[in-house]
Design an enzyme around this catalytic site. Sequence first.
Site, PDB file in Angstrom:
ATOM      1  N   LYS A 115       0.830  -1.211   0.000  1.00  0.00           N
ATOM      2  CA  LYS A 115       0.000   0.000   0.000  1.00  0.00           C
ATOM      3  C   LYS A 115       0.864   1.260   0.000  1.00  0.00           C
ATOM      4  O   LYS A 115       0.509   2.262  -0.621  1.00  0.00           O
ATOM      5  CB  LYS A 115      -0.942   0.015   1.202  1.00  0.00           C
ATOM      6  CG  LYS A 115      -2.091  -0.974   1.052  1.00  0.00           C
ATOM      7  CD  LYS A 115      -3.128  -0.766   2.140  1.00  0.00           C
ATOM      8  CE  LYS A 115      -4.249  -1.786   2.008  1.00  0.00           C
ATOM      9  NZ  LYS A 115      -5.178  -1.741   3.147  1.00  0.00           N
ATOM     10  N   LYS A 197      -5.692 -11.016  -8.888  1.00  0.00           N
ATOM     11  CA  LYS A 197      -6.945 -11.092  -8.128  1.00  0.00           C
ATOM     12  C   LYS A 197      -7.971 -10.072  -8.635  1.00  0.00           C
ATOM     13  O   LYS A 197      -7.599  -8.964  -9.018  1.00  0.00           O
ATOM     14  CB  LYS A 197      -6.615 -10.812  -6.654  1.00  0.00           C
ATOM     15  CG  LYS A 197      -7.728 -11.106  -5.692  1.00  0.00           C
ATOM     16  CD  LYS A 197      -7.265 -10.869  -4.262  1.00  0.00           C
ATOM     17  CE  LYS A 197      -8.470 -10.511  -3.400  1.00  0.00           C
ATOM     18  NZ  LYS A 197      -8.125 -10.182  -2.031  1.00  0.00           N
ATOM     19  N   LYS A 200     -11.701  -4.235  -6.972  1.00  0.00           N
ATOM     20  CA  LYS A 200     -12.655  -3.163  -7.275  1.00  0.00           C
ATOM     21  C   LYS A 200     -11.960  -1.940  -7.848  1.00  0.00           C
ATOM     22  O   LYS A 200     -12.596  -1.097  -8.458  1.00  0.00           O
ATOM     23  CB  LYS A 200     -13.512  -2.808  -6.061  1.00  0.00           C
ATOM     24  CG  LYS A 200     -12.783  -2.515  -4.784  1.00  0.00           C
ATOM     25  CD  LYS A 200     -13.807  -2.387  -3.641  1.00  0.00           C
ATOM     26  CE  LYS A 200     -13.190  -2.753  -2.306  1.00  0.00           C
ATOM     27  NZ  LYS A 200     -14.160  -3.045  -1.265  1.00  0.00           N
TER      28      LYS A 200
END
Length: 334
Positions: A115, A197, A200
Amino acid sequence: MEKEKKILYSGMQATGTLTLGNYLGALKNWVGLCDEYECFYGVMDLHSLTVRQNPTEFRQNARKLYALYVAAGLDPEKNCVYYQSHVSAHAELGWILDCFTYMGELNRMTQFKDKAAKHADNINAGLYTYPVLMAADILLYQADVVPVGVDQKQHLEITRDIAERFNNLYGEVFTIPEPYIGKAGAKIMSLQEPTKKMSKSDENVNATIMLLDDRDTIIRKFKRAVTDSDTEVRYGEDKPGISNLMDIYACVTGKTHDEITAEFAGKGYGDFKLAVGEAVADELAPLQKRYEELIKDKAYIEHCIKENDDKARYFATKTLRKVQKKVGLTELIR
Ligand code: TRP
């Protein structure tokens, strides 16, 4: 709380709408666990603050997630479905546990590294201590089991380490949580890059099925799904696109991979993709209908939120008070 039931805790961040991956990998498998466990499911809105949010959209997304939990079948009478930020004990225990967590441990968190690389302009302290708040979530409810995906395994490990460290110093305060090993939730991959994966935040809209996509959109996205130059509907590492579609089809129809291969023997990929698209649209239709009803029924949703916030607060506060006392904070004067 009925003592004989073990406690289960989980939750999702309140950002964006959910994907088919979130649903098949997690939410769908949570439904029904309340028969065996005392279940708590949080709308993890405090965790969402680690990335910058538009306040109006954020509030809507949190409400949307709450309604999706319920629409997917988490009965709010039987599951404690609540907002993390409505129970202040999360933040309070989070702070205390920060003081029992080493920077060396947090430095090893792979999700933080990922992140931080992705949001290089906003590497805030919350992103860094994210796993400690997650530990507080779980430990406040004395959870026995936590259903988490592979990407959260490391966070559950650090939760156990923090709990054990605390217990060694102060006695048996926290239950040490185990990962919930149940019916394996499928890991759903991107429809466009099936080795990645489903996410969204994918820039390619065709890569991801959103839970609230309409029927035509769902079928169109499946028609465009990346496969391979072969024609055989067969499961295998050499066929990531087809294997992913087979996983999805298996999840929604309950069929095995062999049954699926037999069903589409001699048929082309086009037929298979259409069948997957239709099966997914059929699976999501009742959830979407229920969602539309719920999101309009403000009084009912707010009643559920209030009742469950109160219930969560009751259990969380009990643990927090115990912790405060153990570490030597002065008790409240009543
Ligand atoms: N970090 C989890 C995720 O992104 C969400 C989460 C926050 C969570 N607190 C939790 C999951 C406690 C399980 C238990 O998926």
